[in-house]
Motif scaffolding. Structure first.
Motif, PDB file in Angstrom:
ATOM      1  N   SER A 117     -82.830  47.666 -17.139  1.00  0.00           N
ATOM      2  CA  SER A 117     -82.320  46.634 -16.453  1.00  0.00           C
ATOM      3  C   SER A 117     -82.179  47.455 -15.067  1.00  0.00           C
ATOM      4  O   SER A 117     -82.980  47.104 -14.206  1.00  0.00           O
ATOM      5  CB  SER A 117     -82.628  45.027 -15.820  1.00  0.00           C
ATOM      6  N   ILE A 118     -81.492  48.133 -15.604  1.00  0.00           N
ATOM      7  CA  ILE A 118     -81.106  49.124 -14.484  1.00  0.00           C
ATOM      8  C   ILE A 118     -81.867  50.374 -14.017  1.00  0.00           C
ATOM      9  O   ILE A 118     -81.890  50.315 -12.845  1.00  0.00           O
ATOM     10  CB  ILE A 118     -78.993  49.994 -14.941  1.00  0.00           C
ATOM     11  N   LEU A 119     -82.921  50.917 -15.197  1.00  0.00           N
ATOM     12  CA  LEU A 119     -84.137  51.248 -15.128  1.00  0.00           C
ATOM     13  C   LEU A 119     -84.291  51.013 -14.717  1.00  0.00           C
ATOM     14  O   LEU A 119     -85.593  51.086 -13.219  1.00  0.00           O
ATOM     15  CB  LEU A 119     -84.166  52.680 -16.503  1.00  0.00           C
ATOM     16  N   ASN A 120     -85.291  49.386 -14.348  1.00  0.00           N
ATOM     17  CA  ASN A 120     -86.602  49.071 -14.055  1.00  0.00           C
ATOM     18  C   ASN A 120     -86.505  48.629 -12.430  1.00  0.00           C
ATOM     19  O   ASN A 120     -87.632  48.256 -12.678  1.00  0.00           O
ATOM     20  CB  ASN A 120     -87.250  48.451 -15.584  1.00  0.00           C
ATOM     21  N   ARG A 121     -85.237  48.167 -12.524  1.00  0.00           N
ATOM     22  CA  ARG A 121     -84.704  47.617 -11.003  1.00  0.00           C
ATOM     23  C   ARG A 121     -85.415  47.676 -10.115  1.00  0.00           C
ATOM     24  O   ARG A 121     -85.369  49.106  -9.597  1.00  0.00           O
ATOM     25  CB  ARG A 121     -84.023  46.885 -11.314  1.00  0.00           C
ATOM     26  N   ASP A 150     -84.954  41.584 -15.918  1.00  0.00           N
ATOM     27  CA  ASP A 150     -84.770  40.983 -17.603  1.00  0.00           C
ATOM     28  C   ASP A 150     -85.728  39.487 -18.120  1.00  0.00           C
ATOM     29  O   ASP A 150     -86.278  39.548 -19.022  1.00  0.00           O
ATOM     30  CB  ASP A 150     -83.192  40.632 -17.889  1.00  0.00           C
ATOM     31  N   LEU A 151     -85.845  38.874 -16.941  1.00  0.00           N
ATOM     32  CA  LEU A 151     -86.247  37.436 -16.926  1.00  0.00           C
ATOM     33  C   LEU A 151     -87.701  37.783 -16.245  1.00  0.00           C
ATOM     34  O   LEU A 151     -88.957  36.513 -16.575  1.00  0.00           O
ATOM     35  CB  LEU A 151     -86.129  36.295 -16.284  1.00  0.00           C
ATOM     36  N   GLY A 152     -88.431  38.856 -15.874  1.00  0.00           N
ATOM     37  CA  GLY A 152     -89.732  39.128 -15.543  1.00  0.00           C
ATOM     38  C   GLY A 152     -90.225  38.926 -14.484  1.00  0.00           C
ATOM     39  O   GLY A 152     -91.148  38.795 -13.913  1.00  0.00           O
ATOM     40  N   LEU A 153     -89.587  38.402 -13.632  1.00  0.00           N
ATOM     41  CA  LEU A 153     -89.164  38.509 -11.856  1.00  0.00           C
ATOM     42  C   LEU A 153     -88.287  39.778 -11.218  1.00  0.00           C
ATOM     43  O   LEU A 153     -88.290  40.449 -11.627  1.00  0.00           O
ATOM     44  CB  LEU A 153     -88.005  37.220 -12.017  1.00  0.00           C
ATOM     45  N   SER A 193     -95.834  47.251  -7.346  1.00  0.00           N
ATOM     46  CA  SER A 193     -95.020  47.789  -8.173  1.00  0.00           C
ATOM     47  C   SER A 193     -94.106  49.293  -7.703  1.00  0.00           C
ATOM     48  O   SER A 193     -94.901  50.368  -8.133  1.00  0.00           O
ATOM     49  CB  SER A 193     -95.301  48.284 -10.044  1.00  0.00           C
ATOM     50  N   PRO A 194     -93.769  49.228  -7.497  1.00  0.00           N
ATOM     51  CA  PRO A 194     -93.195  50.682  -6.576  1.00  0.00           C
ATOM     52  C   PRO A 194     -92.597  51.569  -7.206  1.00  0.00           C
ATOM     53  O   PRO A 194     -91.494  51.036  -8.181  1.00  0.00           O
ATOM     54  CB  PRO A 194     -92.044  49.582  -5.658  1.00  0.00           C
ATOM     55  N   ARG A 195     -92.650  52.718  -6.600  1.00  0.00           N
ATOM     56  CA  ARG A 195     -91.748  53.561  -7.583  1.00  0.00           C
ATOM     57  C   ARG A 195     -90.320  53.980  -7.714  1.00  0.00           C
ATOM     58  O   ARG A 195     -89.961  53.541  -6.268  1.00  0.00           O
ATOM     59  CB  ARG A 195     -92.144  55.014  -7.267  1.00  0.00           C
TER      60      ARG A 195
END
Ligand SMILES: Cc1cc2nc3c(=O)[nH]c(=O)nc-3n(C[C@H](O)[C@H](O)[C@H](O)COP(=O)(O)O)c2cc1C
Length: 196
Positions: free
Chosen positions: A4-8, A139-142, A179-181
Motif C-alpha cells: 500500500s505504500i507503493l500503491n497509494r 489495502d481495503l480497495g478504496l 488511476s493516477p500515476r
C-alpha cells in the motif's frame, strides 16, 4: 516494501458507492493504532456520510464565501480556486473523516514555547494516524485524499463539528474512479548529504 505504500495515490475522483460502516470502522481503527507522543493519542475522528455530508458542505461553502467577502487569512485570495477544487472533490467522495486534535488550542491565540512543543508532537502523531488510515483505505480497495484546504472554513467547520479544539485535517475516502500515476519524488540525495 509494503504494497500500500507503493500503491497509494491521492484520489480526486470517486464513484458514488457508499463505504460500509464496517469498513469505516476498520479505517478508523488503523488510525487509532498509530504511534503517538507519550501515547497521548491526541486524535478524535468524525466520520461524515450521507445527508450529514450535505449539511457539512453547506457550512464549508458559507466559510469560503465569508473568507472571500472578509478575509481572515492574509493572502488567501490566491488559494480560492484550489479550495473550490478541493470542495468539489469532498462533495463527490461518499465519506469524509475529520481529524481533530483533542488537545488543540484555539488558533486565535499565540502559543507559549511549551504549548508549541506539545502542538508539534501532537501534529506528528495525528499525521501518523492519517497516513495509517490512507494506507488502510488502499489495502481495503478504496482511494483517499488527505485534505488541509478546509482552513478557509475553519470557524464554520468547528461550529458544525461542535468542537472548540483544533481541526487538523480531513480525509476524503471512497471507491476510486481514476488511476493516477505516481507523482514525482525528490531523489535520495536529500537523505545522504551528510555521508559525503
Ligand atoms: C498535509 C497534506 C495536505 C494536503 N491537502 C490537500 C488538499 O487540500 N487538496 C488536495 O487536492 N490535495 C491535498 N494533499 C495531497 C497532496 O497534493 C499529494 O499528497 C501530493 O501531491 C503527492 O501525491 P500522492 O499523494 O498521489 O503521492 C495534501 C497532502 C498532505 C500530506
Amino acid at each position: 516494501m509494503i504494497r500500500s505504500i507503493l500503491n497509494r495515490r491521492s484520489i480526486r475522483k470517486y464513484k458514488s458507492d457508499e463505504v460500509s460502516e464496517d469498513v469505516i470502522l476498520k479505517i478508523i481503527e488503523a488510525g487509532m493504532l498509530a504511534p503517538s507522543a507519550k501515547n497521548r493519542q491526541p486524535w478524535k475522528f468524525v466520520a461524515v456520510t450521507g445527508k450529514s455530508k450535505v449539511s457539512m458542505m453547506k457550512a464549508m461553502e458559507k466559510g469560503l464565501e465569508r473568507e472571500k467577502a472578509k478575509p481572515l487569512l492574509p493572502g488567501s485570495a490566491k488559494e480560492f480556486s484550489d479550495a473550490e477544487n478541493t470542495f468539489k472533490i469532498m462533495r463527490q467522495a461518499p465519506l469524509i473523516i475529520f481529524v481533530i486534535n483533542r488537545f488543540g488550542i484555539s488558533i486565535d491565540r499565540e502559543l507559549t514555547p511549551e504549548e508549541r512543543i506539545y502542538e508539534i508532537c501532537n501534529a506528528q502523531s495525528i499525521g501518523a494516524a492519517i497516513e495509517n488510515m490512507s494506507l488502510a483505505a488502499d489495502d481495503l480497495g478504496l482511494g483517499s485524499l488527505w485534505i488541509c484546504n478546509t482552513y478557509f472554513s475553519y470557524y464554520e467547520l468547528c461550529e458544525w463539528l461542535e468542537t472548540d479544539k483544533s481541526l487538523f485535517a480531513a480525509l476524503a475516502i471512497g471507491y476510486a474512479d481514476e488511476s493516477p500515476r505516481a507523482r514525482p519524488r525528490l531523489g535520495l540525495d536529500v537523505v545522504f548529504e551528510r555521508r559525503k
